[in-house]
Design a protein around this motif. Sequence first.
Motif, PDB file in Angstrom:
ATOM      1  N   TYR A 141      42.121  35.526  29.462  1.00 29.81           N
ATOM      2  CA  TYR A 141      42.590  35.752  28.201  1.00 29.81           C
ATOM      3  C   TYR A 141      41.715  36.768  27.248  1.00 29.81           C
ATOM      4  CZ  TYR A 141      45.090  35.274  23.675  1.00 29.81           C
ATOM      5  OH  TYR A 141      45.672  35.603  22.590  1.00 29.81           O
ATOM      6  N   GLU A 142      40.656  36.040  26.863  1.00 32.01           N
ATOM      7  CA  GLU A 142      39.596  36.822  25.999  1.00 32.01           C
ATOM      8  C   GLU A 142      39.288  38.230  26.504  1.00 32.01           C
ATOM      9  OE1 GLU A 142      38.744  35.847  23.094  1.00 32.01           O
ATOM     10  OE2 GLU A 142      39.861  34.003  23.155  1.00 32.01           O
ATOM     11  N   PRO A 143      38.881  38.550  27.718  1.00 36.85           N
ATOM     12  CA  PRO A 143      38.607  39.952  28.079  1.00 36.85           C
ATOM     13  C   PRO A 143      39.748  40.803  28.076  1.00 36.85           C
ATOM     14  CG  PRO A 143      37.418  38.298  29.646  1.00 36.85           C
ATOM     15  CD  PRO A 143      38.494  37.323  28.674  1.00 36.85           C
ATOM     16  N   ALA A 144      41.055  40.075  28.256  1.00 38.20           N
ATOM     17  CA  ALA A 144      42.194  41.021  28.301  1.00 38.20           C
ATOM     18  C   ALA A 144      42.454  41.454  26.945  1.00 38.20           C
ATOM     19  CB  ALA A 144      43.318  40.060  28.837  1.00 38.20           C
ATOM     20  N   MET A 145      42.356  40.462  25.934  1.00 40.18           N
ATOM     21  CA  MET A 145      42.421  40.833  24.515  1.00 40.18           C
ATOM     22  C   MET A 145      41.437  41.894  24.028  1.00 40.18           C
ATOM     23  SD  MET A 145      45.449  39.385  23.458  1.00 40.18           S
ATOM     24  CE  MET A 145      45.894  39.641  25.191  1.00 40.18           C
ATOM     25  N   ALA A 146      40.417  41.800  24.455  1.00 42.75           N
ATOM     26  CA  ALA A 146      39.316  42.853  24.156  1.00 42.75           C
ATOM     27  C   ALA A 146      39.617  44.404  24.647  1.00 42.75           C
ATOM     28  CB  ALA A 146      38.047  42.507  24.741  1.00 42.75           C
ATOM     29  N   LYS A 147      40.190  44.131  25.744  1.00 36.65           N
ATOM     30  CA  LYS A 147      40.798  45.507  26.603  1.00 36.65           C
ATOM     31  C   LYS A 147      41.800  46.090  25.706  1.00 36.65           C
ATOM     32  CE  LYS A 147      38.894  44.970  31.387  1.00 36.65           C
ATOM     33  NZ  LYS A 147      39.481  45.123  32.966  1.00 36.65           N
ATOM     34  N   LEU A 148      42.550  45.259  25.525  1.00 40.26           N
ATOM     35  CA  LEU A 148      43.855  45.771  24.739  1.00 40.26           C
ATOM     36  C   LEU A 148      43.519  46.562  23.479  1.00 40.26           C
ATOM     37  CD1 LEU A 148      47.006  45.991  24.583  1.00 40.26           C
ATOM     38  CD2 LEU A 148      47.107  43.583  23.387  1.00 40.26           C
ATOM     39  N   ASP A 149      42.579  45.709  22.747  1.00 42.21           N
ATOM     40  CA  ASP A 149      42.180  46.456  21.498  1.00 42.21           C
ATOM     41  C   ASP A 149      41.462  47.755  21.731  1.00 42.21           C
ATOM     42  OD1 ASP A 149      41.700  46.034  18.644  1.00 42.21           O
ATOM     43  OD2 ASP A 149      39.753  45.923  19.214  1.00 42.21           O
ATOM     44  N   ARG A 150      40.623  47.965  22.608  1.00 46.00           N
ATOM     45  CA  ARG A 150      40.146  49.241  22.929  1.00 46.00           C
ATOM     46  C   ARG A 150      41.224  50.202  23.491  1.00 46.00           C
ATOM     47  NH1 ARG A 150      36.147  45.752  25.340  1.00 46.00           N
ATOM     48  NH2 ARG A 150      36.917  46.209  27.533  1.00 46.00           N
ATOM     49  N   PHE A 151      42.060  49.817  24.213  1.00 49.75           N
ATOM     50  CA  PHE A 151      43.046  50.587  24.783  1.00 49.75           C
ATOM     51  C   PHE A 151      44.119  51.267  23.595  1.00 49.75           C
ATOM     52  CE2 PHE A 151      47.546  50.906  26.254  1.00 49.75           C
ATOM     53  CZ  PHE A 151      47.485  51.955  27.176  1.00 49.75           C
ATOM     54  N   ILE A 152      44.555  50.365  22.590  1.00 48.76           N
ATOM     55  CA  ILE A 152      45.239  50.792  21.645  1.00 48.76           C
ATOM     56  C   ILE A 152      44.316  51.800  20.715  1.00 48.76           C
ATOM     57  CG2 ILE A 152      46.506  50.096  19.517  1.00 48.76           C
ATOM     58  CD1 ILE A 152      47.888  49.642  21.967  1.00 48.76           C
ATOM     59  N   ASP A 153      43.053  51.463  20.264  1.00 45.25           N
ATOM     60  CA  ASP A 153      42.039  52.251  19.466  1.00 45.25           C
ATOM     61  C   ASP A 153      42.089  53.839  20.260  1.00 45.25           C
ATOM     62  OD1 ASP A 153      41.882  50.456  17.819  1.00 45.25           O
ATOM     63  OD2 ASP A 153      39.897  50.024  18.292  1.00 45.25           O
ATOM     64  N   SER A 154      41.986  53.662  21.760  1.00 49.42           N
ATOM     65  CA  SER A 154      41.769  55.095  22.132  1.00 49.42           C
ATOM     66  C   SER A 154      43.377  55.859  22.512  1.00 49.42           C
ATOM     67  CB  SER A 154      41.204  55.014  23.952  1.00 49.42           C
ATOM     68  OG  SER A 154      41.608  55.869  24.636  1.00 49.42           O
ATOM     69  N   ALA A 155      44.400  55.108  22.548  1.00 47.95           N
ATOM     70  CA  ALA A 155      45.645  55.826  22.177  1.00 47.95           C
ATOM     71  C   ALA A 155      45.824  56.332  21.042  1.00 47.95           C
ATOM     72  CB  ALA A 155      46.702  54.752  22.564  1.00 47.95           C
ATOM     73  N   LEU A 156      45.422  55.732  19.984  1.00 47.28           N
ATOM     74  CA  LEU A 156      45.684  56.191  18.641  1.00 47.28           C
ATOM     75  C   LEU A 156      44.520  57.529  18.357  1.00 47.28           C
ATOM     76  CD1 LEU A 156      45.886  52.884  16.589  1.00 47.28           C
ATOM     77  CD2 LEU A 156      47.671  54.655  16.877  1.00 47.28           C
ATOM     78  N   LEU A 157      43.357  57.530  18.836  1.00 45.08           N
ATOM     79  CA  LEU A 157      42.423  58.323  18.586  1.00 45.08           C
ATOM     80  C   LEU A 157      43.010  59.651  19.397  1.00 45.08           C
ATOM     81  CD1 LEU A 157      38.783  56.956  19.221  1.00 45.08           C
ATOM     82  CD2 LEU A 157      39.905  58.060  17.083  1.00 45.08           C
ATOM     83  N   LEU A 182      31.921  62.518  27.321  1.00 46.40           N
ATOM     84  CA  LEU A 182      31.964  61.015  27.130  1.00 46.40           C
ATOM     85  C   LEU A 182      30.811  60.413  26.128  1.00 46.40           C
ATOM     86  CD1 LEU A 182      33.500  58.229  27.451  1.00 46.40           C
ATOM     87  CD2 LEU A 182      31.791  58.102  29.328  1.00 46.40           C
ATOM     88  N   VAL A 183      31.356  60.203  25.020  1.00 44.71           N
ATOM     89  CA  VAL A 183      30.444  59.470  23.990  1.00 44.71           C
ATOM     90  C   VAL A 183      30.288  57.965  24.475  1.00 44.71           C
ATOM     91  CG1 VAL A 183      30.157  58.941  21.524  1.00 44.71           C
ATOM     92  CG2 VAL A 183      31.289  60.985  22.364  1.00 44.71           C
ATOM     93  N   ARG A 184      29.030  57.939  25.007  1.00 46.98           N
ATOM     94  CA  ARG A 184      28.670  56.340  25.504  1.00 46.98           C
ATOM     95  C   ARG A 184      29.047  55.257  24.546  1.00 46.98           C
ATOM     96  NH1 ARG A 184      24.185  59.213  27.596  1.00 46.98           N
ATOM     97  NH2 ARG A 184      24.381  59.836  29.909  1.00 46.98           N
ATOM     98  N   GLU A 185      28.502  55.362  23.352  1.00 52.59           N
ATOM     99  CA  GLU A 185      28.595  54.488  22.183  1.00 52.59           C
ATOM    100  C   GLU A 185      30.035  54.048  21.962  1.00 52.59           C
ATOM    101  OE1 GLU A 185      26.783  53.481  17.909  1.00 52.59           O
ATOM    102  OE2 GLU A 185      26.406  55.439  19.019  1.00 52.59           O
ATOM    103  N   TYR A 186      30.892  54.927  22.170  1.00 50.09           N
ATOM    104  CA  TYR A 186      32.449  54.291  21.816  1.00 50.09           C
ATOM    105  C   TYR A 186      33.196  54.409  22.964  1.00 50.09           C
ATOM    106  CZ  TYR A 186      30.300  55.966  17.562  1.00 50.09           C
ATOM    107  OH  TYR A 186      29.307  56.178  16.462  1.00 50.09           O
ATOM    108  N   GLY A 187      32.843  54.874  24.103  1.00 45.32           N
ATOM    109  CA  GLY A 187      33.395  54.778  25.358  1.00 45.32           C
ATOM    110  C   GLY A 187      34.816  55.753  25.333  1.00 45.32           C
ATOM    111  N   GLN A 188      34.505  56.815  24.489  1.00 38.61           N
ATOM    112  CA  GLN A 188      35.553  57.820  23.989  1.00 38.61           C
ATOM    113  C   GLN A 188      35.476  59.324  24.539  1.00 38.61           C
ATOM    114  OE1 GLN A 188      38.726  56.937  23.047  1.00 38.61           O
ATOM    115  NE2 GLN A 188      38.314  54.887  22.663  1.00 38.61           N
TER     116      GLN A 188
END
Length: 792
Positions: A727-743, A649-655
Amino acid sequence: MNTKILKTLEYDAVKNKLTPFITTAGGALELEKLQPTTNSDEMQTWLAETTDAMQVIRLAGGMTIPQLANINPHMQRLMIDADLNATELAQVGRVLYTTNQLKNFFDNFILDKDEALIALKPYIERLLTLPQVNQRLNEAIDTDGRITDEASPELHRIRQQIKGTEAAIRQKMQDYTRGKSAQYLSEPIVTIRNERYVVPVKAEYRSKFGGVIHDQSQTGQTLYIEPADVVDMNNRLRESQLKERHEEARILQELSALLRPEAQIILENAVVLGHLDFVNAKARYAVTIRAIAPEYSPNNVVRLLQARHPLLDPQLVVPNDIVIGEEYSAIIITGPNTGGKTITLKTLGLLQIMAQSGLFIPVAEYSTVGIFEEIFADIGDEQSIQQSLSTFSSHMVNIVSILEHLNDRSLVLFDELGAGTDPQEGAALAMSILDAVGAAGAYTIATTHYPELKVYGYNRVDTINASMHFDLETLRPTYQLLIGVPGQSNALEISKRLGLNPEIIQEARELVKKDSQELNAMIQDLVLRRDEVMTQQKLLDTQINDNRQLKLNYETKLEKLDQERAKLIEKAKQDANQMVSQSRQTADKIIKDLRQRQLAGDVVKENELITAKSALNALKQAPSADNNRILRRAKAAKSVKFEVGDTVLVREYGQQGTIVRALKDGKFEVQMGILKMIVAAPEIEKQNIQNQPKQASRHPKHTGVTTARANNRAQASATLDLRGERYEPAMAKLDRFIDSALLNNLPSVEIIHGKGTGAIREGVLSYLRSHRSVANYQFTGPDQGATYAELK
């Protein structure tokens, strides 16, 4: 290594770049004999020597070695009992003096800088100083090869006598040039004939001076006469000069006899000084071209990062990443003329040869090289009129020779393979030749214009396409190598931009085969996608740098807080210990009183006294660093052993990613999806994944190469639950989730948002609608409380 490849890749031109840094005859001889080695241990030893020399330059400005002549003939003459002249002795003296100076330099350097210089140490230990011989030569012979007055007391006395006699002669001769006798002279000067002082006298006045006539002018009107008054003084001067010559000959004989027993040691010192001079020159050349030491790959993986051709202007050359032997053993490079294909071939070959010669190469850190027994090249037009060979024929003669001698430890460079004949036959022949090279297990890089080879590079195992990028906006090549992307034909597009009639261009498009158009369209799409990835990579690099700076600031502040907290804890413990000490004193006093009571007849149990005192002692706490979180984290990091293939796990990116290569200085190359990056051990965390299969290399004869794509996809979640989130934490989680899925290359995902007030649901829809990588989305679930999204 065959001499043809050295000539083709201009190896001698690189060696000539070292010449200005060579100061000794021994160093020049080593440079002249330098050839690439095929022994990996020898290559690594040579590179280690250059590394030590670079360290000396960095910490002390380098070795100072003066100009030293070749003293090998001098030593040979000494060994056959011949004597050396003063010039030869001066040259030997410089070798002895330099040996002494360099020995002292290294002793002080190792002591002061605490540097072992392991590679150069054997040569340093071979330097043997001869202090007495060195001192005797220095006092007897000066640096210009002249015997000094201090060479012997007798020589000093004789030379003093000569100086006195010459002074007396000059004084007497001045009486002739300045007195009444000056009128009889052709010129009022004193000169020398036959090693005796004379004056030029007019022929008619020869009787005025007497003495001896030594010479006359061409006209006979001037006679060079040694006056009778100075004949005796000239005789004494001549006698002293003969004594001086005899004494100098005796001194030279004495010094030669002094050196003769040490001839072999002096010769060995000269050899070592030559080698150190050569190593120093390699290091100084590396500084001028900003080169580094490549790492050696036992698996013969050549990974040249940001490689530059050493003979080109570093301000103008475009650096490129050239990798072969890891996932593929053949590269097919296509692209326009003058786009840099040939120079890319030469860069790879020349840098590999330089590394096998112990030279640093102009690449970025973590570059690796292998060992090749032979490097072959078919580059340039080798047409021979005398041999009646066409361009194609001359290339074929060369290729036939290459195929006869290559093996699995060979590297082959083909420039315009199959050119010079019918395109269809040339392409077929080129593919057959590449198959033959691949069957032998050799590495190969070939440049071509044939579109058939693009398909070949795509379909063949262990083969990859590459191209030189061409900017259609400026109509100029960028000289950037693109691995994985075949070159496209830009002739029609260039013609259009240059103003050719659109009807002509359209007619040409119709004449081009449909499959060629589809191939070019595919390539163009690949280039566009690659440009998009590069743009995203630049943005990601910027974000990475910002995040690292924030992380550094955070860790600095956190460490400072931990230090302050540790100090406060220690202070509190000291205060507590002081209180306990005071309490113990009070307890001891109480116990003493109790004992006195016991002696007086009162009944007090001993075990009660011991129990009370032990309880008081238990209050004292020893200082400890267990509460220091940074030390605990460092200790935990050191206890973890990372290996190639581990999922981390790369801590800096959570990936999550997979370690594909272990680097020096405790760093690792980690692959996260399509991205690779270099991280330090404290920045990653080992993941405990049971029964995780490790992927094998594409190339069967190389090991240690893995990809994180399959592993990461297995670990990446395809579902995100946002129910109960604001709302705000949910949108942040969604953004990280989509980035992880694309990676992790997930084809689709599901976002559970529930119905609720509809705010999060609308936010999810708005986000998916505007995201460039979302192909399609729709509601799912019985109550439409989730959204299904397909990713590009």
